[in-house]
Design a protein around this motif. Structure first.
Motif, PDB file in Angstrom:
ATOM      1  N   ALA A   2      32.654  28.857  35.560  1.00  0.00           N
ATOM      2  CA  ALA A   2      33.284  30.014  35.198  1.00  0.00           C
ATOM      3  C   ALA A   2      34.795  30.416  35.965  1.00  0.00           C
ATOM      4  N   ALA A   3      34.798  29.979  37.055  1.00  0.00           N
ATOM      5  CA  ALA A   3      35.824  30.044  37.984  1.00  0.00           C
ATOM      6  C   ALA A   3      37.156  29.450  37.203  1.00  0.00           C
ATOM      7  N   VAL A   4      36.883  28.362  36.757  1.00  0.00           N
ATOM      8  CA  VAL A   4      38.090  27.691  35.973  1.00  0.00           C
ATOM      9  C   VAL A   4      38.225  28.101  34.253  1.00  0.00           C
ATOM     10  N   ALA A   5      37.090  28.260  33.967  1.00  0.00           N
ATOM     11  CA  ALA A   5      37.176  28.587  32.425  1.00  0.00           C
ATOM     12  C   ALA A   5      37.590  30.255  32.077  1.00  0.00           C
ATOM     13  N   LEU A  39      45.841  39.472  43.863  1.00  0.00           N
ATOM     14  CA  LEU A  39      46.325  38.808  45.135  1.00  0.00           C
ATOM     15  C   LEU A  39      45.224  39.543  46.339  1.00  0.00           C
ATOM     16  N   VAL A  40      44.914  40.659  45.990  1.00  0.00           N
ATOM     17  CA  VAL A  40      43.725  41.331  46.935  1.00  0.00           C
ATOM     18  C   VAL A  40      42.555  40.414  47.050  1.00  0.00           C
ATOM     19  N   TRP A  41      42.150  40.036  46.252  1.00  0.00           N
ATOM     20  CA  TRP A  41      40.872  38.911  45.787  1.00  0.00           C
ATOM     21  C   TRP A  41      41.116  37.853  46.250  1.00  0.00           C
ATOM     22  N   ARG A  51      36.100  29.067  48.912  1.00  0.00           N
ATOM     23  CA  ARG A  51      36.792  28.045  48.038  1.00  0.00           C
ATOM     24  C   ARG A  51      36.672  28.557  46.375  1.00  0.00           C
ATOM     25  N   MET A  52      35.602  28.981  45.959  1.00  0.00           N
ATOM     26  CA  MET A  52      35.572  29.386  44.602  1.00  0.00           C
ATOM     27  C   MET A  52      36.381  30.769  44.164  1.00  0.00           C
ATOM     28  N   ILE A  53      36.407  31.618  45.381  1.00  0.00           N
ATOM     29  CA  ILE A  53      37.168  32.905  45.110  1.00  0.00           C
ATOM     30  C   ILE A  53      38.735  32.445  44.926  1.00  0.00           C
ATOM     31  N   ILE A  54      39.053  31.639  45.999  1.00  0.00           N
ATOM     32  CA  ILE A  54      40.410  31.084  46.076  1.00  0.00           C
ATOM     33  C   ILE A  54      40.943  30.320  44.749  1.00  0.00           C
ATOM     34  N   LEU A  59      44.279  30.750  39.962  1.00  0.00           N
ATOM     35  CA  LEU A  59      44.432  30.390  38.563  1.00  0.00           C
ATOM     36  C   LEU A  59      44.775  31.735  38.004  1.00  0.00           C
ATOM     37  N   TRP A  60      43.972  32.862  38.206  1.00  0.00           N
ATOM     38  CA  TRP A  60      44.480  34.293  37.659  1.00  0.00           C
ATOM     39  C   TRP A  60      45.867  34.724  37.994  1.00  0.00           C
TER      40      TRP A  60
END
Length: 79
Positions: A2-5, A39-41, A51-54, A59-60
């Motif tokens: 989901a982090a990529v999609a 950017l806060v996240w 790594r997943m949050i990064i 990407l966002w």
């Protein structure tokens, strides 16, 4: 996955702006707000070395920045 999609869903907005050279109906303020929160996240992910949050927030961030740039170039509204 989901982090990529999920960030891919900003692609149609970016395509629309740059393909047709118009940002009619695009609120620059909304996208700037989204970018700031993203950017806060991203900062949170870096601080906690997640790594997943990064990945997700990076990407966002790219998507948000592309929409903002397109809106500034092609006449997005600030409201």
């Amino acid at each position: 996955m989901a982090a990529v999609a999920e960030p891919i869903f900003v692609t149609p907005q970016v395509y629309q702006i740059f393909r047709y050279h118009t940002a009619a109906g695009v609120s620059i303020l909304s996208w700037v707000g989204s970018a700031v929160l993203t950017l806060v996240w991203l900062w949170y992910g870096v601080v906690h070395r997640d790594r997943m949050i990064i990945l997700y927030q990076s990407l966002w961030t790219v998507g948000n920045i592309l929409v903002i740039i397109g809106a500034l170039i092609y006449g997005g509204r600030w409201y």
